[in-house]
Structure formats: C-alpha cells, structure tokens
Design an enzyme around this catalytic site. Structure first.
Site, PDB file in Angstrom:
ATOM      1  N   MET A  30     -44.875  22.353  11.802  1.00  9.70           N
ATOM      2  CA  MET A  30     -45.361  22.079  10.448  1.00  9.70           C
ATOM      3  C   MET A  30     -44.682  20.823   9.896  1.00  9.70           C
ATOM      4  O   MET A  30     -44.705  20.564   8.691  1.00  9.70           O
ATOM      5  CB  MET A  30     -45.115  23.279   9.531  1.00  9.70           C
ATOM      6  CG  MET A  30     -45.833  24.544  10.034  1.00  9.70           C
ATOM      7  SD  MET A  30     -46.365  25.664   8.719  1.00  9.70           S
ATOM      8  CE  MET A  30     -44.803  26.076   7.958  1.00  9.70           C
ATOM      9  N   GLY A  36     -33.908  21.338  15.812  1.00  4.40           N
ATOM     10  CA  GLY A  36     -34.544  22.503  16.440  1.00  4.40           C
ATOM     11  C   GLY A  36     -35.858  22.090  17.086  1.00  4.40           C
ATOM     12  O   GLY A  36     -36.099  22.328  18.279  1.00  4.40           O
ATOM     13  N   HIS A  37     -36.714  21.440  16.288  1.00  3.41           N
ATOM     14  CA  HIS A  37     -37.979  20.931  16.849  1.00  3.41           C
ATOM     15  C   HIS A  37     -37.721  19.979  18.013  1.00  3.41           C
ATOM     16  O   HIS A  37     -38.391  20.041  19.050  1.00  3.41           O
ATOM     17  CB  HIS A  37     -38.769  20.144  15.790  1.00  3.41           C
ATOM     18  CG  HIS A  37     -39.186  20.929  14.592  1.00  3.41           C
ATOM     19  ND1 HIS A  37     -38.610  20.765  13.351  1.00  3.41           N
ATOM     20  CD2 HIS A  37     -40.130  21.890  14.442  1.00  3.41           C
ATOM     21  CE1 HIS A  37     -39.201  21.568  12.483  1.00  3.41           C
ATOM     22  NE2 HIS A  37     -40.118  22.273  13.106  1.00  3.41           N
ATOM     23  N   GLY A 147     -39.360  28.152  19.304  1.00  2.00           N
ATOM     24  CA  GLY A 147     -37.941  28.388  19.102  1.00  2.00           C
ATOM     25  C   GLY A 147     -37.626  29.860  18.883  1.00  2.00           C
ATOM     26  O   GLY A 147     -38.424  30.590  18.297  1.00  2.00           O
ATOM     27  N   LYS A 149     -35.504  31.025  16.894  1.00  4.29           N
ATOM     28  CA  LYS A 149     -35.248  31.337  15.490  1.00  4.29           C
ATOM     29  C   LYS A 149     -36.378  32.187  14.937  1.00  4.29           C
ATOM     30  O   LYS A 149     -36.150  33.121  14.192  1.00  4.29           O
ATOM     31  CB  LYS A 149     -35.103  30.064  14.657  1.00  4.29           C
ATOM     32  CG  LYS A 149     -34.393  30.329  13.334  1.00  4.29           C
ATOM     33  CD  LYS A 149     -34.786  29.358  12.259  1.00  4.29           C
ATOM     34  CE  LYS A 149     -36.096  29.741  11.648  1.00  4.29           C
ATOM     35  NZ  LYS A 149     -36.628  28.781  10.700  1.00  4.29           N
TER      36      LYS A 149
END
Lengths: 282, 282
Positions: A30, A36-37, A147, A149
């Site tokens: 998004m 992380g991405h 991920g 997460k």
C-alpha cells in the site's frame, strides 16, 4: 523501471515476459515503503527475473471510521526507493479502475479470518482477498512475498492461493524491526515522540509472553493477563486484542503447546499497531 | 485427446500450449452433455487452437435437498462425444482435490445474484463463482463459452471476469431447444413421458409473454399473471418464479421497456427447469 497505472498496459508488458519464460516476482504493497517492504523487494529481486511492485491503498480493506482517507501516500519517494532496488515495474492503479461502479464480486476466507484482525476489523480480509485476486490476475506472478508482521494475512493468502488453484509460490519473510524493536509499519508514521516511546510496550509484552511460556507456563489466561498489564501501564494504549492461538489454524488453545502464535493489536491513542511472535513449545 | 483428473498435470499441459502462444478455448460443464453443450464446444473448436472441456459436478453450487447426489454422470458417453468433436483435453477433477478438507475461500457476486435463481437457490451462485475461479486458474483460458439458457449465470460470470481482472473473452451462445421447444438441459433426463409433455407449457408461457409484450402490454403483473395461468394448467407444475426484469442489471421494472428478460423456473413434479427469453421493447 516502468511505472504504470493501466491494467491493460501492465498485462501486455507481463505477457511479453511470460512468453519469454521469465520468472515474475511480485510484492503487493500500500506504499509508503519502509525496510520491511524493502526486505521483500530484495528477496523478490534475488529470486526472480522480473520484479513487480504494486502500490495501491485498497479502500475495501478499510472499515468505516478507519484511516483510509488519512493513510499516507508518497508515490515519488516510493518510486525512488524502488528504482534504487532495481525493480522492473511499479503498478499503481487508480481506485476507479480497480473498483468500477458495477463492482460486485468479492473473495472471502471463512475460517482463518474468524479471529484476531478478522474479528476486530470485520470485512478487512474480504477486502484483502478480493484485491489480491485482482492483482494476481493482472500480474500473474510466479512468486509472491509477504511479511510475517501480518501473520494472519499471510496464512489467509496461502490458503487463498491453494484453495483457488493459483500457480504461485508464496514466501513469508521475518518482521523487520526498528532499533527499539517496534515492528516496521507505515502506520508508525502516525506516532508522535511520546506515542513512539509508549509503543515499545508492544514488543515488551510479546517478549514477556514468550519468556513466560519458555519458563513453562501453559495457561493462556495467565500469559495474556501479564501481557495486558505491560500494555496497560501506558496511558496512551487501548488493547484491541491479545491472543495466544494455534499458529497453524488460528484456533483457541486449551493449553499452550505445539506451534503457537502470540498476537496482539494495540491502539496508541488513535493508531492501531499489530505485532506477533510465533514459537514452538514442546 | 487427453483425459485427466489431475490439476498439476493439466496446468503442465496448458503451460506448454501457452508458451507456444496457442489460444485456449474452454467450456466448463457438469457433464451428461447434450446439443446445448456441443454448440459451445463447436464454437470453441472453431475459434481456438486448443479446446478444454471440464466435467465436474460441483457440490457447492447445490443446496440442501437439491439433486447433487442424483445428478446424472456418464463420463464414458461424454468422452466419446467430445472425442468426435475433436476436443483436445477433458479435465474431470475429483471432488476431494477440488475441495480439500481445509477449503475456506469463496467467491461471491452480490448484485446480479439477488434475483431469480440466486434468490430461489441461496448459495448457488457463490458455488458457481468459486468453482469457475478455480477452473479459470487451472486452465487459464483465453476464451470461455456459456449458454444463454443460464442467462443470470452468464451475466454473473461476465461481471466476475471483468471485476476480477481475468484476461478472458466470454461468449454467450443461444439456447438450444428440442423439437417441441423445451430448452436442452441435463435435468430433462429426470422427466417421464407425461412430465416431458407437460414441460411444453414452459416455452408456451414464455412465448405468450413475448407476444403480449409485442402487442403493447407494458404492465409486468399482467404479463406474469397470464404466463402463470399457462403453467398452472398442468397439474405436475409448481412455479419457483416467473419474472420480467431489466436484462442488463436484473432489476425490477416499473414498466416493460428497453432490453428486458422474461425468465422462469418451474418444477415439473420434482424436476426444476429454467428458461428465458430476452427481448428489446421500444
């Protein structure tokens, strides 16, 4: 690097790659990309011939009163980062192309989405599943990267890929954390300095939970209560959920044993943050 | 001609065709093929390089108390027919491969499926949409063929293809009828001689409806009532629905005008038959 918001153009580009037998790696996002991405992007880059990143703030996965309107967007900054990573294509469709006025077909997961974020954000995973099916059908990727997460999301996407017979290999990569262990998230941008400090209690609670279980505690309510105390010490917090579940099927546990997931969602003032740890207990 | 029940094998065969840039034509069926199906098969054969027919009686599109168990199956007879038509591949998956015990992902259409068969068979189109997404993902067809007899289904599939961004061209071919005008249907096999005779009232009612409208009747209830009388003359019949709707969005009409659909579902004793006529009214 190509940037396009056009579905047909994107398909045309990818068809050429497919006919050339190229392995397509895909990371749906998004936007407002963080480390992380980028860890997903780098893995895609290392393991595929042609890397596609989608940037689309998907309205139908936000509930009423959630942060769809205020969700941060910065396509310029994102493009710069992705260019540096050597990404081949950024697909950033318009909302009205993705959801024309006659949109009436939705994809739903009915088991894994009954707990955790599925319970506290009704319709959220329906929105996620629907947009992913659309993106998968546009990109037709060979490999996709998610991920840990978003643990529940990853389980649901894996189920979706298998149940709907997509020919896609899925990789789930570890949560990337800030120095103070806060899980990276676009929503961390919402936090002011004090809230940012308070947010440390999230990882502290998870670590305490893990520690208690390692010390032999097998009662869910005991661990959850002690974790709650950690969170509630901070005035800015409100707990959406703290749960310890079977890590495979997300069902409740009578006793903490096997592959388990400690997961929580906590509001720091208005900002909803999630995090989790999965562990194996003998 | 290849016959396979294996998803992976089917994908492998089709991947080879795709890499060879072949146009894949696909006709999904529940088997026990009749001239209606064969008209679709012939069109697929004429307009594609590689023709795939699936034969799968899809359990999740049948409601409780419906005829899933008794639905006729004859894969041998079907294979013979399809061989004669020059079909390239028959895909006839097992139920447990299609719906493993962890199956929990479903595809739903929420507007067009609110009337007609969607209303009288709750869950039916969810089953249809779900199995079609699965079959589309296995076969990855360029062209698909459906019959107008299932008018509502055809509209919903068209919506599904567009909404979910499938790169599939869809063709809807005219209803094929017996000499006495009964629409071809696998369920016609359920009828004994008397029921078969009674079933003529279905097309008679549709024709009367069409005639009344052509003569200038614009009131829905007048046309529907006269059609009902035709059906109810036969003792064996029970009406599930008779409706006159907007042919594009399947919404109710205040006045008969524009592109309209006359559709009905009638039980002849236990056998549920559907039929329709679409017409343009100035």
């Amino acid at each position: 690097m190509i940037i396009t918001n056009n579905v047909k153009k994107t398909k045309r580009i990818l068809n050429v790659q497919k006919l050339d037998n190229k392995v397509i790696g895909f990371v749906p996002t998004m936007g407002l990309l963080h480390e992380g991405h980028l860890s997903l992007v780098r893995q895609a880059k290392a393991k595929s011939d042609f890397v596609v990143i989608s940037i689309f703030v998907n309205p139908i996965q936000f509930g009423r009163g959630e942060d769809y309107g205020s969700y941060p967007r910065d396509i310029k900054a994102d493009s710069k980062l992705l260019m540096e990573e050597g990404v081949d294509l950024i697909f950033c469709p318009n909302q009205k192309d993705m959801y024309p006025s006659d949109f009436s077909v939705f994809v739903d997961e009915t088991e894994l989405s009954q707990s955790l974020c599925g319970k506290s954000r009704p319709g959220h995973f329906r929105g996620v599943c629907t947009v992913l099916v659309k993106l998968f059908n546009v990109i037709v990727p060979d490999k996709v990267y998610f991920g840990q997460k978003d643990y529940q999301q990853a389980l649901i996407v894996k189920r979706l890929i298998n149940n709907l017979n997509y020919d896609i290999k899925m990789y789930v990569l570890p949560t990337i954390r800030e120095n103070d262990k806060l899980a990276m998230s676009t929503r961390n941008n919402y936090l002011n300095d004090n809230e940012r400090k308070d947010s440390r209690c999230i990882y502290e609670a998870l670590s305490l939970g893990k520690e208690l279980i390692k010390q032999g505690e097998t009662r869910v309510f005991v661990v959850v209560d002690k974790m709650k105390n950690v969170i509630m010490k901070k005035r800015s917090t409100k707990i959406a959920y703290i749960e310890i579940l079977d890590a495979v099927n997300l069902k409740s546990l009578k006793k903490i044993k096997g592959k388990i997931l400690i997961a929580l969602a906590v509001y720091i003032n208005g900002t909803r943050l999630i995090d989790n740890i999965a562990i194996s207990v003998k």
